[in-house]
Motif scaffolding. Structure first.
Motif, PDB file in Angstrom:
ATOM      1  N   GLN A 112      -5.115  33.032  18.288  1.00  0.00           N
ATOM      2  CA  GLN A 112      -5.528  34.278  17.666  1.00  0.00           C
ATOM      3  C   GLN A 112      -6.634  34.080  16.626  1.00  0.00           C
ATOM      4  O   GLN A 112      -7.261  35.050  16.210  1.00  0.00           O
ATOM      5  CB  GLN A 112      -4.320  34.971  17.033  1.00  0.00           C
ATOM      6  CG  GLN A 112      -3.355  35.515  18.078  1.00  0.00           C
ATOM      7  CD  GLN A 112      -2.151  36.188  17.450  1.00  0.00           C
ATOM      8  OE1 GLN A 112      -1.244  35.539  16.940  1.00  0.00           O
ATOM      9  NE2 GLN A 112      -2.151  37.508  17.484  1.00  0.00           N
ATOM     10  N   THR A 113      -6.875  32.860  16.207  1.00  0.00           N
ATOM     11  CA  THR A 113      -7.969  32.619  15.255  1.00  0.00           C
ATOM     12  C   THR A 113      -9.329  32.728  15.925  1.00  0.00           C
ATOM     13  O   THR A 113     -10.351  32.743  15.240  1.00  0.00           O
ATOM     14  CB  THR A 113      -7.831  31.239  14.592  1.00  0.00           C
ATOM     15  OG1 THR A 113      -7.877  30.223  15.599  1.00  0.00           O
ATOM     16  CG2 THR A 113      -6.527  31.130  13.810  1.00  0.00           C
ATOM     17  N   THR A 114      -9.347  32.821  17.254  1.00  0.00           N
ATOM     18  CA  THR A 114     -10.609  33.019  17.978  1.00  0.00           C
ATOM     19  C   THR A 114     -10.683  34.407  18.612  1.00  0.00           C
ATOM     20  O   THR A 114     -11.552  34.657  19.437  1.00  0.00           O
ATOM     21  CB  THR A 114     -10.802  31.932  19.062  1.00  0.00           C
ATOM     22  OG1 THR A 114      -9.663  31.898  19.918  1.00  0.00           O
ATOM     23  CG2 THR A 114     -10.988  30.560  18.419  1.00  0.00           C
ATOM     24  N   ASP A 115      -9.770  35.309  18.205  1.00  0.00           N
ATOM     25  CA  ASP A 115      -9.860  36.713  18.613  1.00  0.00           C
ATOM     26  C   ASP A 115     -10.721  37.468  17.603  1.00  0.00           C
ATOM     27  O   ASP A 115     -10.924  37.023  16.470  1.00  0.00           O
ATOM     28  CB  ASP A 115      -8.465  37.348  18.652  1.00  0.00           C
ATOM     29  CG  ASP A 115      -7.586  36.777  19.755  1.00  0.00           C
ATOM     30  OD1 ASP A 115      -8.142  36.198  20.711  1.00  0.00           O
ATOM     31  OD2 ASP A 115      -6.349  36.896  19.646  1.00  0.00           O
ATOM     32  N   ALA A 116     -11.213  38.647  18.002  1.00  0.00           N
ATOM     33  CA  ALA A 116     -11.956  39.491  17.064  1.00  0.00           C
ATOM     34  C   ALA A 116     -11.027  39.883  15.914  1.00  0.00           C
ATOM     35  O   ALA A 116      -9.909  40.369  16.142  1.00  0.00           O
ATOM     36  CB  ALA A 116     -12.477  40.726  17.786  1.00  0.00           C
ATOM     37  N   LEU A 164     -16.435  39.188  14.233  1.00  0.00           N
ATOM     38  CA  LEU A 164     -16.086  37.861  13.732  1.00  0.00           C
ATOM     39  C   LEU A 164     -14.718  37.422  14.212  1.00  0.00           C
ATOM     40  O   LEU A 164     -13.798  38.237  14.350  1.00  0.00           O
ATOM     41  CB  LEU A 164     -16.068  37.830  12.202  1.00  0.00           C
ATOM     42  CG  LEU A 164     -17.394  37.712  11.457  1.00  0.00           C
ATOM     43  CD1 LEU A 164     -18.106  39.056  11.438  1.00  0.00           C
ATOM     44  CD2 LEU A 164     -17.170  37.228  10.035  1.00  0.00           C
ATOM     45  N   MET A 165     -14.586  36.122  14.424  1.00  0.00           N
ATOM     46  CA  MET A 165     -13.293  35.481  14.584  1.00  0.00           C
ATOM     47  C   MET A 165     -12.865  34.934  13.211  1.00  0.00           C
ATOM     48  O   MET A 165     -13.714  34.684  12.351  1.00  0.00           O
ATOM     49  CB  MET A 165     -13.378  34.286  15.538  1.00  0.00           C
ATOM     50  CG  MET A 165     -14.121  34.503  16.820  1.00  0.00           C
ATOM     51  SD  MET A 165     -14.370  32.891  17.652  1.00  0.00           S
ATOM     52  CE  MET A 165     -15.355  33.398  19.056  1.00  0.00           C
ATOM     53  N   ILE A 166     -11.583  34.706  13.028  1.00  0.00           N
ATOM     54  CA  ILE A 166     -11.132  34.012  11.815  1.00  0.00           C
ATOM     55  C   ILE A 166     -11.800  32.643  11.735  1.00  0.00           C
ATOM     56  O   ILE A 166     -12.160  32.171  10.656  1.00  0.00           O
ATOM     57  CB  ILE A 166      -9.596  33.892  11.800  1.00  0.00           C
ATOM     58  CG1 ILE A 166      -8.956  35.272  11.634  1.00  0.00           C
ATOM     59  CG2 ILE A 166      -9.127  32.955  10.700  1.00  0.00           C
ATOM     60  CD1 ILE A 166      -7.439  35.280  11.739  1.00  0.00           C
TER      61      ILE A 166
END
Length: 454
Positions: free
Chosen positions: A262-266, A272-274
């Motif tokens: 989920q750190t690479t989800d919008a 932005l991603m996290i």
């Protein structure tokens, strides 16, 4: 008269003593390490004391547009060149000046850097504080890119405790310029638990039972449907350990732990991603870092007094009551920073994910050599095509950032712009950044605080 063999025994004793000293030195190399030379420190931290680089046709106060972009091309990142060539952006050229670091950070580098080594797994050994590798990178060194990544990781961004309050994100159509949504964060804070150089305690808080390196806390105040949404990220001293990330959704009134993917989800529907925060918010060990060379490029560093375009205003609450004018945006759909860029020594780094399922194939970082920040990032999709350009604008702590920052010797963010060139969309961010040890209480960096909603 000395006994027979006396000379031999004395010689053997001296040799044995020398051997012990050599063995002790080998076992305790850091004990005898020299300090970093002033020459290296001056190149790293006082880069422009004698003046900045010059380029024909690019005087301070000039403007680069589609009519003269070809002459300026050697001094532009590749995506920026394309934006200007298409007439979507005109770049102002500003005067280059030193973004000096806090003297305690420089001193920590001087005392500790020669002890720092790369472990075979890519992590650091003997790191205490300061810049791990202040020497200029060498193309012949296969670990040069990794060393630069560690310099970024342990730079002076937001000092030992910093907050952006408020932090305003606008979601815009790149075609029409329409602002589709605005998010206001009343807290966006960063705290270091270890590898500290300025604020006491240094170099680390004790006890630190979880062995944390850094905490990031985020809280949304508007719009109403996202109000009280909170994000907490806890990064560990051990870079091989996955960060803990927690999200509190106000309307659900519960905290949930974010899965790694989920750190690479919008993030909150933005561009932005996290993982994009601050240029890169992942583990150093998750990427393969390759140094591609050094260039003189135009980077988004400025004195706010030289920024002619002002954006929205914000009036602080309480006794402060001051009015803050954000730096404005310009270019197509007001998705680009409307502020002067400086000619600065730049390290070009390519980072490729080790996980084949990662949504990006690579990021190209244009690192500012003096600050080790990542002001321009080009993000490529899995097909290897340009996906996004991420630009973070920086101001010096003594040159127009919030007055509380004066003398703090930290890197202060001023704006960001993330442009999705494929979806024709952008997210812009406006900062009021502060650095001070008394900004927030430590409790906000705990999961228990999120459950309380305070």
């Amino acid at each position: 008269m000395p006994p027979p063999g006396g000379r031999f025994l004395r010689a053997r004793t001296r040799a044995t003593g020398l051997l012990k000293l050599l063995l002790l030195g080998a076992a305790c190399t850091p004990c005898f390490a020299q300090e970093v030379s002033d020459e290296v420190l001056n190149k790293a931290f006082h880069t422009y004391r004698a003046g900045g680089p010059k380029a024909d046709g690019l005087p301070a106060g000039g403007v680069i547009n589609r009519s003269n972009v070809e002459a300026a091309r050697p001094y532009l990142s590749s995506a920026m060149y394309e934006f200007i060539k298409k007439g979507e952006y005109e770049m102002q050229v500003g005067e280059t000046f030193d973004f000096s670091m806090h003297p305690k950070y420089v001193e920590a580098t001087k005392k500790n850097a020669l002890n720092v080594k790369l472990d075979p797994n890519g992590t650091l050994k003997n790191y205490v504080a300061g810049r791990p590798f202040p020497q200029e990178p060498d193309l012949k060194d296969p670990t040069a890119g990794l060393k630069l990544a560690w310099n970024f990781q342990y730079g002076r961004v937001w000092g030992d405790l910093g907050c952006i309050e408020p932090f305003i994100w606008d979601y815009k159509s790149y075609e029409t310029g329409k602002v589709e949504r605005s998010i206001v964060f009343d807290k966006f804070c960063f705290k270091r638990y270890a590898f500290r150089t300025v604020d006491e305690p240094t170099p680390e808080f004790t006890p630190n039972p979880s062995n944390l390196y850094r905490g990031i806390y985020v809280r949304v105040s508007a719009p109403q449907d996202l109000a009280n949404t909170e994000l907490l990220i806890q990064k560990f001293k051990d870079d091989t350990k996955l960060s803990d990330a927690y999200l509190y959704l106000g309307f659900q009134r519960r905290v949930r732990r974010l899965a790694t993917g989920q750190t690479t989800d919008a993030f909150l529907g933005s561009d932005l991603m996290i993982e994009d925060f601050e240029g890169y918010n992942g583990r150093i060990s998750d990427m393969t870092w390759t140094y591609k060379g050094t260039k003189t490029l135009l980077l988004p560093f400025w004195d706010r007094a030289a920024v002619k375009s002002k954006g929205r205003q914000h009036k602080a609450t309480g006794e402060d009551g001051s009015v803050w004018e954000y730096t404005g945006f310009g270019g197509k759909s007001q998705c680009h920073q409307d502020a002067p860029f400086q000619l600065r020594t730049t390290y070009v780094i390519e980072a490729t994910p080790k996980d084949a399922s990662h949504p990006v194939s690579k990021r190209v970082y244009y690192m500012d050599a003096q600050t080790a920040e990542l002001p321009i990032v080009e993000i490529y999709d899995r097909k290897g095509e340009l996906w996004k350009q991420f630009v973070i604008g920086w101001v010096h702590a003594d040159r127009g950032a919030d007055p509380i920052n004066k003398g703090k010797g930290a890197d202060i963010g001023d704006t960001f712009s993330m442009i999705d060139v494929q979806a024709r969309h952008c997210t812009t961010g406006s900062f009021r950044g502060k650095v001070d040890p008394g900004l927030v209480h430590d409790g906000i960096f705990s999961v228990q605080n999120m459950r309380g909603g305070n």
